[in-house]
Design a protein around this motif. Structure first.
Motif, short mmCIF file in Angstrom:
data_model
loop_
_atom_site.label_atom_id
_atom_site.label_comp_id
_atom_site.label_asym_id
_atom_site.label_seq_id
_atom_site.Cartn_x
_atom_site.Cartn_y
_atom_site.Cartn_z
N THR A 62 0.83 -1.20 0.00
CA THR A 62 0.00 0.00 0.00
C THR A 62 0.87 1.25 0.00
O THR A 62 0.61 2.22 -0.73
N LEU A 72 1.53 -1.21 -9.97
CA LEU A 72 1.09 -2.32 -9.12
C LEU A 72 1.98 -3.55 -9.24
O LEU A 72 2.40 -4.13 -8.24
N GLN A 374 -4.53 -6.30 -2.34
CA GLN A 374 -5.15 -5.47 -3.37
C GLN A 374 -6.55 -5.98 -3.72
O GLN A 374 -7.44 -5.21 -4.02
#
Length: 592
Positions: A62, A72, A374
Motif C-alpha cells: 500500500t 502495481l 489489493q
C-alpha cells in the motif's frame, strides 16, 4: 556442571563441543540455566520482532503503491523481493551464529540494525521532501511521479536495513530458544516439541497485533507513525532479549561450518576411484588404539569417533573421504575426513529435496501478502457506515483462528496422536509438512473462485462484493501454515548436528525467500506469456477488474497439487533410507 558435559541421559559419553556455557563463558548448571524459563525471553523478542516486521511487510504494498507511486506489478515485486531478501539473509545470520558470534550476540547486533531501518523508514514517511508529490494512482487523469533518485535510494536503504536485521535474527531466535533444551533427554525432547509450538503461537500473537492494531494505526495516523510504532516494538523485543541474558544456555561458535563440508567433497572426489567398505557399520567399529590400528585401503579413519551419531547409507560415495590409504598426505584434513564431517555433508544433501518442496508453499504465501491485499482493497470493507476494515488486516484472520488451534493442537491432538502412534512425537515433522502442503492447494482454489465471483459482480453491476468473501482463503492457509511452518522448523533443527542448528534452521527461512523470489518470477513470466492473448497480460494492469488474477490463482493451485505429490516421493525417500547406529568405541571395548 552442565549435564551435557559428561554424559547424556543414557549414561553415554558425549562430545566436549556439546558443552553449553552461560553469558560469562562458564559451564551451565541445569537448575540455573536453560529450560522454558530462559526460552520465554526468546519468545518475547520473537513476538515483538514479528510484530514490527509484519506491520511493515503486510502493508508495504500500500505504501509503495500509494506513496512511492510504483506501478502495481512493480510494487508487488518490490514487496516480494524485500521479503525474499529477509529470508535469504537468514542463511548469513545462521552462518555467523554457528561459526563466529553465537546466537545471542548475532541477535543483539542485528536487532539494532533492524531498529535503525525502522527509524529511517519512519523519517522518510514523515518528511514530504523525501517522497514524490501526492496523487491518486487509481485515477486515469492523474500523472503520478514514480519515486526516483535520492528518494528511492533512502527508501531502499531503510528497507534493506530492516531486511538485513530481520534476516539475521530469524533463524537465531528459533535455534537459541531450542538450545535451552537438551534434545538427547527424552523428557526435554517433549518440551522441545512444545517449544516449537509455543514459538509458532508467539509468532501468531505478533502477527495478529501487527495486522490489527499496527495496521489500523498506519491507516488512521499515517505510515510515518506506523513505522515509528514498529521501531518501538523492535525496541521492546531487544529489552526482552537482554533481560534473559543470565538464564541462557549458549552454544559456543565452532568456526566456519563450510570448511569441513568442503573438505569432505574434496577428499571424496580425490578418492573417487577407491571402493567403499561393503559394510560401513563394521568399519565404524574399529577403535583408535594400537591393537586395532590396521585401517588401510578399504577401511575408515578410526579417529572419527562420533559417539552415538547415526550413520546413513545415503550418498555412500562421500564415505570415501574417510578412507585411509597410508600416503604422505594421509593426515591432510583435505584428504582424510572424520565420519562426523561426512555426516554433516550428508545431512545437508539429504534435506535439500524436503526444503525444495516447500518453495511453492511460500509462493502462495507471497500472494496473500500482495495481490490478496489489493483484492481486498477492491471489495466492500465496511463493517458500519463509519468503520471500514483495513485491507491488510484481513491477513489477521488465520492468526485469530490459530490462537485457538495451536493450544488445542498441543494439549489435545498431540497427546492423542502419541497414544495412537505409540511414540513420543505422535505426528512426525514430515507428516506435518505433508498435511500443510496438501491443504495449501485448497487455499488457492478458494482464492480463485472468490476472485472470479468478485470480478464478475463488479463488471455486471458495478457492485462491490463483501470483503469477508476472501476470508476462507486466509483461514485455510493459516491451518496449512500451522502444519508446514512448525513441521519444517522442527524437522531441520532435529536433523542437525551440534554447530549446525542455526544454519539448518535458516534453511527454513530460505525456503520463504525462494518462494517470494519465485512469485516475482512467475508474475513477470505470466505477464510476458499472456500479453500475447490480452492487452497487458493477466497481471499487467493497475486495475484488478481488468486483470485476470483468478486465472493466476488457478495456476498456483495446480502447481501446489503437483508439488504435494512430488513431496510424497521425497519424504518416502528420506524416511526409508536405512540408518545404522554407530557404536560408541568406549562401550565396545568394555564389551570385549
Amino acid at each position: 556442571m552442565d549435564i551435557e558435559r559428561r554424559q547424556n541421559m543414557k549414561g553415554e559419553p558425549m562430545m566436549a563441543d556439546e558443552v553449553s556455557v552461560d553469558w560469562r563463558g562458564r559451564p551451565c548448571e541445569p537448575n540455573k540455566h536453560g529450560g522454558m524459563r530462559a526460552a520465554v525471553f526468546v519468545l518475547g523478542i520473537q513476538a515483538f520482532e514479528i510484530m514490527a516486521i509484519a506491520a511493515v511487510g503486510n502493508n508495504l504494498i500500500t505504501y509503495v503503491f500509494n506513496e512511492m507511486h510504483f506501478p502495481l506489478s512493480k510494487a508487488a515485486n518490490i514487496v516480494t523481493n524485500f521479503v525474499g531478501t529477509v529470508f535469504l539473509l537468514s542463511l548469513f545470520g545462521g552462518f555467523l551464529s554457528d561459526s563466529y558470534l553465537g546466537s545471542f550476540w548475532t541477535m543483539l547486533i542485528f536487532g539494532f540494525v533492524e531498529l535503525s531501518g525502522f527509524i529511517l523508514l519512519s523519517v522518510q514517511a514523515h518528511l514530504p521532501q523525501l517522497r514524490p508529490p501526492q496523487c491518486n494512482m487509481m485515477s486515469t487523469e492523474s500523472h503520478c511521479v514514480e519515486a526516483k533518485g535520492i528518494k528511492a535510494t533512502i527508501f531502499f536503504i531503510a528497507l534493506y536495513l530492516v531486511a538485513l536485521g530481520s534476516g539475521c535474527l530469524k533463524p537465531n531466535m528459533i535455534s537459541h530458544g531450542a538450545d535451552q533444551f537438551i534434545k538427547d533427554d527424552p523428557k526435554q525432547s517433549k518440551k522441545l516439541s512444545t517449544y516449537f509450538n509455543s514459538a509458532y503461537f508467539s509468532f501468531c500473537v505478533g502477527e495478529l497485533i501487527a495486522l490489527t492494531v499496527l495496521v489500523w494505526v498506519q491507516t488512521r495516523s499515517g505510515m510515518d507513525v506506523g513505522f515509528g510504532v514498529s521501531a518501538a516494538a523492535m525496541g521492546f523485543g531487544l529489552v526482552s532479549l537482554i533481560s534473559g541474558m543470565v538464564f541462557y544456555r549458549n552454544k559456543r561458535p565452532r568456526g566456519s561450518i563450510f570448511t569441513p563440508i568442503a573438505r569432505v567433497f574434496v577428499a571424496a572426489i580425490t578418492k573417487r576411484k577407491l571402493v567403499c567398505p561393503s559394510n560401513s557399520a563394521i568399519a565404524h567399529r574399529c577403535s583408535n588404539n594400537a591393537a586395532h590400528d590396521i585401517i588401510s585401503y578399504g577401511g575408515l579413519d578410526p579417529s572419527s569417533n562420533v559417539g552415538h551419531l547415526l550413520h546413513t547409507e545415503k550418498f555412500r560415495f562421500l564415505d570415501k573421504a574417510c578412507i585411509r590409504i597410508h600416503t604422505e598426505d594421509d593426515e591432510n584434513p583435505w584428504r582424510l575426513c572424520t565420519v562426523r564431517e561426512v555426516e554433516q555433508a550428508k545431512i545437508l544433501l539429504s534435506v535439500i529435496p524436503i526444503f525444495a518442496c516447500t518453495i511453492i508453499f511460500n509462493t502462495v504465501l507471497a500472494q496473500l501478502q500482495t495481490f490478496s491485499v489489493q483484492q481486498a482493497s477492491s471489495m466492500d470493507t465496511r463493517l458500519s457506515p463509519s468503520f471500514s476494515i483495513p485491507a491488510a488486516s484481513l491477513q489477521s484472520i488465520p492468526y485469530l483462528l490459530l490462537l485457538a488451534l495451536v493450544p488445542l493442537y498441543e494439549t489435545s491432538f498431540i497427546p492423542f496422536a502419541r497414544k495412537l502412534a505409540n511414540n513420543e512425537h505422535g505426528v512426525t515433522p514430515l507428516q506435518r509438512i505433508g498435511v500443510g502442503l496438501l491443504t495449501v492447494t485448497l487455499s488457492m482454489l478458494s482464492a480463485a473462485l472468490v476472485e472470479k465471483r468478485r470480478r464478475e459482480v463488479h463488471l455486471d453491476s458495478g457492485r462491490l462484493l463483501s470483503v469477508f468473501w476472501i476470508a476462507p482463503q486466509f483461514v485455510i492457509f493459516g491451518v496449512s501454515e500451522m502444519f508446514t511452518a512448525v513441521g519444517l522448523i522442527e524437522f531441520f533443527y532435529t536433523q542437525s548436528l551440534v554447530g549446525m542448528q542455526s544454519f539448518l534452521t535458516a534453511m527454513t527461512y530460505c525456503s520463504y525467500s525462494f518462494g517470494f523470489y519465485l512469485s516475482s518470477v512467475l508474475v513477470s513470466l505470466v505477464n510476458r506469456i499472456t500479453s500475447a492473448s490480452s492487452n497487458k497480460g493477466w497481471l499487467g494492469d493497475n486495475d484488478l477488474n481488468k486483470d485476470r488474477l483468478d486465472l493466476f490463482y488457478w495456476m498456483l493451485g495446480g502447481l501446489s497439487l503437483l508439488n504435494f505429490f512430488n513431496y510424497l516421493y521425497w519424504a518416502r525417500w528420506y524416511s526409508n533410507s536405512p540408518r545404522l547406529l554407530v557404536p560408541n568405541p568406549t562401550v565396545d571395548e568394555e564389551a570385549k
